[in-house]
Design an enzyme around this catalytic site. Structure first.
Site, PDB file in Angstrom:
ATOM      1  N   LYS A   1       0.867  -1.186   0.000  1.00 41.31           N
ATOM      2  CA  LYS A   1       0.000   0.000   0.000  1.00 41.31           C
ATOM      3  C   LYS A   1       0.895   1.224   0.000  1.00 41.31           C
ATOM      4  O   LYS A   1       2.066   1.136   0.386  1.00 41.31           O
ATOM      5  CB  LYS A   1      -0.876  -0.004   1.252  1.00 41.31           C
ATOM      6  CG  LYS A   1      -2.087   0.899   1.160  1.00 41.31           C
ATOM      7  CD  LYS A   1      -3.245   0.269   0.416  1.00 41.31           C
ATOM      8  CE  LYS A   1      -4.318   1.284   0.100  1.00 41.31           C
ATOM      9  NZ  LYS A   1      -5.517   0.669  -0.481  1.00 41.31           N
ATOM     10  N   ASP A  17      -6.765   4.547  -4.823  1.00 43.81           N
ATOM     11  CA  ASP A  17      -7.504   4.446  -3.552  1.00 43.81           C
ATOM     12  C   ASP A  17      -8.099   5.840  -3.357  1.00 43.81           C
ATOM     13  O   ASP A  17      -8.257   6.588  -4.343  1.00 43.81           O
ATOM     14  CB  ASP A  17      -6.552   4.037  -2.401  1.00 43.81           C
ATOM     15  CG  ASP A  17      -7.294   3.690  -1.107  1.00 43.81           C
ATOM     16  OD1 ASP A  17      -7.863   2.591  -1.030  1.00 43.81           O
ATOM     17  OD2 ASP A  17      -7.328   4.514  -0.176  1.00 43.81           O
TER      18      ASP A  17
HETATM   19  P1  NDP Z   1     -12.839   8.153  -3.263  1.00 43.95           P
HETATM   20  O1  NDP Z   1     -11.789   9.154  -2.994  1.00 43.95           O
HETATM   21  O2  NDP Z   1     -13.282   7.908  -4.654  1.00 43.95           O
HETATM   22  O3  NDP Z   1     -14.134   8.474  -2.408  1.00 43.95           O
HETATM   23  C1  NDP Z   1     -14.139   8.582  -1.008  1.00 43.95           C
HETATM   24  C2  NDP Z   1     -15.486   9.126  -0.608  1.00 43.95           C
HETATM   25  O4  NDP Z   1     -15.626   9.083   0.812  1.00 43.95           O
HETATM   26  C3  NDP Z   1     -15.700  10.579  -1.023  1.00 43.95           C
HETATM   27  O5  NDP Z   1     -17.052  10.762  -1.347  1.00 43.95           O
HETATM   28  C4  NDP Z   1     -15.333  11.330   0.265  1.00 43.95           C
HETATM   29  O6  NDP Z   1     -15.931  12.608   0.356  1.00 43.95           O
HETATM   30  C5  NDP Z   1     -15.941  10.397   1.269  1.00 43.95           C
HETATM   31  N1  NDP Z   1     -15.403  10.584   2.607  1.00 43.95           N
HETATM   32  C6  NDP Z   1     -14.123  10.641   2.991  1.00 43.95           C
HETATM   33  N2  NDP Z   1     -14.051  10.809   4.309  1.00 43.95           N
HETATM   34  C7  NDP Z   1     -15.317  10.842   4.755  1.00 43.95           C
HETATM   35  C8  NDP Z   1     -15.913  10.996   6.035  1.00 43.95           C
HETATM   36  N3  NDP Z   1     -15.152  11.130   7.120  1.00 43.95           N
HETATM   37  N4  NDP Z   1     -17.274  10.974   6.114  1.00 43.95           N
HETATM   38  C9  NDP Z   1     -18.044  10.827   5.030  1.00 43.95           C
HETATM   39  N5  NDP Z   1     -17.517  10.686   3.774  1.00 43.95           N
HETATM   40  C10 NDP Z   1     -16.192  10.699   3.661  1.00 43.95           C
HETATM   41  O7  NDP Z   1     -12.307   6.794  -2.584  1.00 43.95           O
HETATM   42  P2  NDP Z   1     -12.745   5.302  -2.893  1.00 43.95           P
HETATM   43  O8  NDP Z   1     -14.200   5.241  -3.155  1.00 43.95           O
HETATM   44  O9  NDP Z   1     -11.790   4.739  -3.851  1.00 43.95           O
HETATM   45  O10 NDP Z   1     -12.417   4.600  -1.476  1.00 43.95           O
HETATM   46  C11 NDP Z   1     -13.363   4.560  -0.416  1.00 43.95           C
HETATM   47  C12 NDP Z   1     -12.961   3.469   0.569  1.00 43.95           C
HETATM   48  O11 NDP Z   1     -12.923   2.202  -0.113  1.00 43.95           O
HETATM   49  C13 NDP Z   1     -11.580   3.617   1.207  1.00 43.95           C
HETATM   50  O12 NDP Z   1     -11.616   3.075   2.517  1.00 43.95           O
HETATM   51  C14 NDP Z   1     -10.695   2.750   0.316  1.00 43.95           C
HETATM   52  O13 NDP Z   1      -9.531   2.319   0.990  1.00 43.95           O
HETATM   53  C15 NDP Z   1     -11.653   1.590   0.067  1.00 43.95           C
HETATM   54  N6  NDP Z   1     -11.333   0.772  -1.099  1.00 43.95           N
HETATM   55  C16 NDP Z   1     -11.254   1.315  -2.346  1.00 43.95           C
HETATM   56  C17 NDP Z   1     -10.972   0.521  -3.444  1.00 43.95           C
HETATM   57  C18 NDP Z   1     -10.991   1.053  -4.835  1.00 43.95           C
HETATM   58  O14 NDP Z   1     -10.903   0.233  -5.758  1.00 43.95           O
HETATM   59  N7  NDP Z   1     -11.130   2.344  -5.058  1.00 43.95           N
HETATM   60  C19 NDP Z   1     -10.672  -0.911  -3.277  1.00 43.95           C
HETATM   61  C20 NDP Z   1     -10.871  -1.413  -1.940  1.00 43.95           C
HETATM   62  C21 NDP Z   1     -11.151  -0.575  -0.896  1.00 43.95           C
HETATM   63  P3  NDP Z   1     -15.242  13.915  -0.300  1.00 43.95           P
HETATM   64  O15 NDP Z   1     -15.680  13.899  -1.739  1.00 43.95           O
HETATM   65  O16 NDP Z   1     -15.780  15.035   0.508  1.00 43.95           O
HETATM   66  O17 NDP Z   1     -13.751  13.733  -0.155  1.00 43.95           O
END
Ligand code: NDP
Length: 447
Positions: free
Chosen positions: A127, A167
């Site tokens: 990571k 991520d």
């Molecule tokens: P993105 O950056 O695409 O999206 C993250 C989202 O979560 C955004 O909408 C962000 O809001 C929101 N967010 C962040 N912090 C908070 C909070 N404290 N409260 C509410 N909303 C919040 O990331 P991903 O979708 O790629 O990743 C999301 C999760 O999934 C992470 O834990 C990541 O490690 C996990 N993951 C992702 C994978 C992937 O393929 N992308 C694979 C496996 C796991 P804002 O727009 O305001 O920043």
């Protein structure tokens, strides 16, 4: 004896990594579920396999200097942890977010070992990321940052050594800039060095959707085993990024009604069902805030306190935003509102007490390692396509993804049953993921 051994190793890990609370939490969660495995197979104790696993093979931290649009030199910190290569090249995403530090990277890297093992694909665990905040940055600033980040990262990665992906804060644009810089540094087109690439230069169809779709496929398996399905269920999904958007889309396709989602500023509640194209337009295309949703859908409500999203009654909760977003209090509210199932789309979104609350109240609980493994599984399929210089159709990738999620479910439930924790998918996923890596490490000697 097994319990004492595991506790002793845990104490060593916390002592060796002071203050790294997220890393300790991830280690504790996995260690606790391995007691019956160590009791049944003392060889893992004799080989001191846990202490070896909890110590990364390598971790680098580096300076990332870049020039902003005003001509000022900015400095960020980059990380890459190469945790375990027993099953294949290190594999795991890059996160760009101001909260990134060594503890966050190590918790994510440690979990990645077991998740990647569960996929059945030949990939190890790693990571990386940076405390760089992409919010409010221009395209030029993002590009210059990605190039500077890759100037250092390039010496540590390669298609057979370490294959990063996206991520939080790292999507196809950032992967494109980093791939371009890697290509320039190396002077050759090594498509398999990064996954999540654009379709024009070696990306896989279905990768963008894979984590969100996989989350819902896993949930459907869990529900099916318990005599029900997503059809007609009310769903709450936190976040509105890559994982959330495609989880919402697939849940809706399978007949559920998604009524709420969030971003880091707040959440929206739309009783008639979230209009997903609007969310995509605001978040994906315009990098806007979810608060803008209510201007287009006046019946929806916007609430500034994002963590209150778990107060909305639902049958199924899919936390897809970030770590520790469901604490014990939120878990109790969900239970009081009669939630039937929780599936972790994000990494470690539930605290240990929250998990216990779900499990002790009969809520079906799908752990992140298993539920969100679809993303990295399709990344491994992207690597396979790159090395064979082929590209598969969306349907082919999606079909493989469904099969992988089904197998992960079956292997996790079987491992839980075998080791005396029937129905406990969190323990089962940890055990199934652990066994393959531990055996590979023993076969490869003390290295
Ligand atoms: P993105 O950056 O695409 O999206 C993250 C989202 O979560 C955004 O909408 C962000 O809001 C929101 N967010 C962040 N912090 C908070 C909070 N404290 N409260 C509410 N909303 C919040 O990331 P991903 O979708 O790629 O990743 C999301 C999760 O999934 C992470 O834990 C990541 O490690 C996990 N993951 C992702 C994978 C992937 O393929 N992308 C694979 C496996 C796991 P804002 O727009 O305001 O920043």
């Amino acid at each position: 004896m097994a319990e004492q051994h595991i506790e002793d190793v845990y104490q060593k890990v916390t002592h060796r990594n002071p203050g790294e609370t997220e890393f300790h939490q991830a280690v504790r969660e996995i260690f606790d579920s391995l007691v019956p495995v160590f009791a049944a197979h003392p060889i893992y104790m004799h080989e001191n396999i846990l202490e070896r696993m909890a110590e990364p093979e390598r971790m680098v931290s580096f300076r990332v200097p870049w020039v902003d649009d005003q001509g000022h030199v900015q400095v960020n910190r980059g990380f890459r942890v190469q945790f375990n290569s027993a099953a294949g090249p290190y594999k795991g995403g890059l996160r760009f977010h101001p909260t990134v530090n060594a503890s966050i990277i190590k918790f994510l890297g440690f979990e990645q070992i077991f998740k990647n093992s569960l996929t059945g694909q030949p990939i190890g665990g790693g990571k990386g990321g940076s405390d760089f905040d992409p919010k409010g940055k221009s395209n030029g600033e993002i590009m210059r940052f990605c190039q500077s980040f890759m100037n250092e990262l390039a010496r540590h990665i390669g298609p057979n050594a370490d294959v990063p992906a996206g991520d939080i804060g790292v999507g196809s644009r950032e992967i494109g800039y980093m791939f371009g810089q890697y290509k320039k540094i190396r002077g050759g087109f090594e498509a398999g060095v990064l996954t999540g690439k654009g379709l024009e230069f070696g990306g896989s169809l279905g990768r963008t959707e894979a984590t969100g779709y996989g989350t819902v496929y896993f949930m459907e398996e869990m529900l099916k085993e318990n005599g029900t399905s997503l059809q007609g269920q009310t769903v709450v999904v936190s976040g509105s990024g890559n994982v959330s958007i495609y989880a919402m889309q697939k849940a809706e396709e399978l007949g559920a009604q998604v009524v709420a989602c969030s971003d880091s500023s707040g959440y929206i509640y739309d009783r008639t069902g979230i209009h997903i194209p609007t969310v995509r337009e605001i978040k994906e295309e315009q990098s806007g805030r979810l608060s803008e949703y209510v201007a287009r859908h006046p019946d929806a409500e916007y609430n500034k306190n994002g963590s209150d999203i778990w107060c909305i009654p639902c049958d199924i909760a899919l936390p897809c935003a970030t770590q520790n977003e469901i604490d014990e209090t939120s878990a109790k509210v969900l239970v009081a509102n009669e939630v039937k199932a929780v599936g972790e789309g994000a990494n470690m979104p539930s605290s240990l007490k929250a998990i216990h609350t779900f499990q002790s109240n009969g809520v079906l609980f799908g752990p992140a390692k298993a539920v969100n493994a679809g993303g990295v599984a399709v990344s491994a399929l992207e690597m396979a396509q790159n090395s064979s210089r082929l590209s598969w159709s969306f349907e082919e990738v999606d079909h493989k993804l469904q099969q992988i999620m089904k197998t992960i479910y079956e292997n996790s439930i079987r491992a839980a049953e075998t080791y005396g924790r029937p129905g406990d998918l969190a323990a089962g996923a940890n055990i199934a993921g652990f066994l393959k890596v531990a055996d590979a490490m023993i076969d490869q000697g003390v290295i």
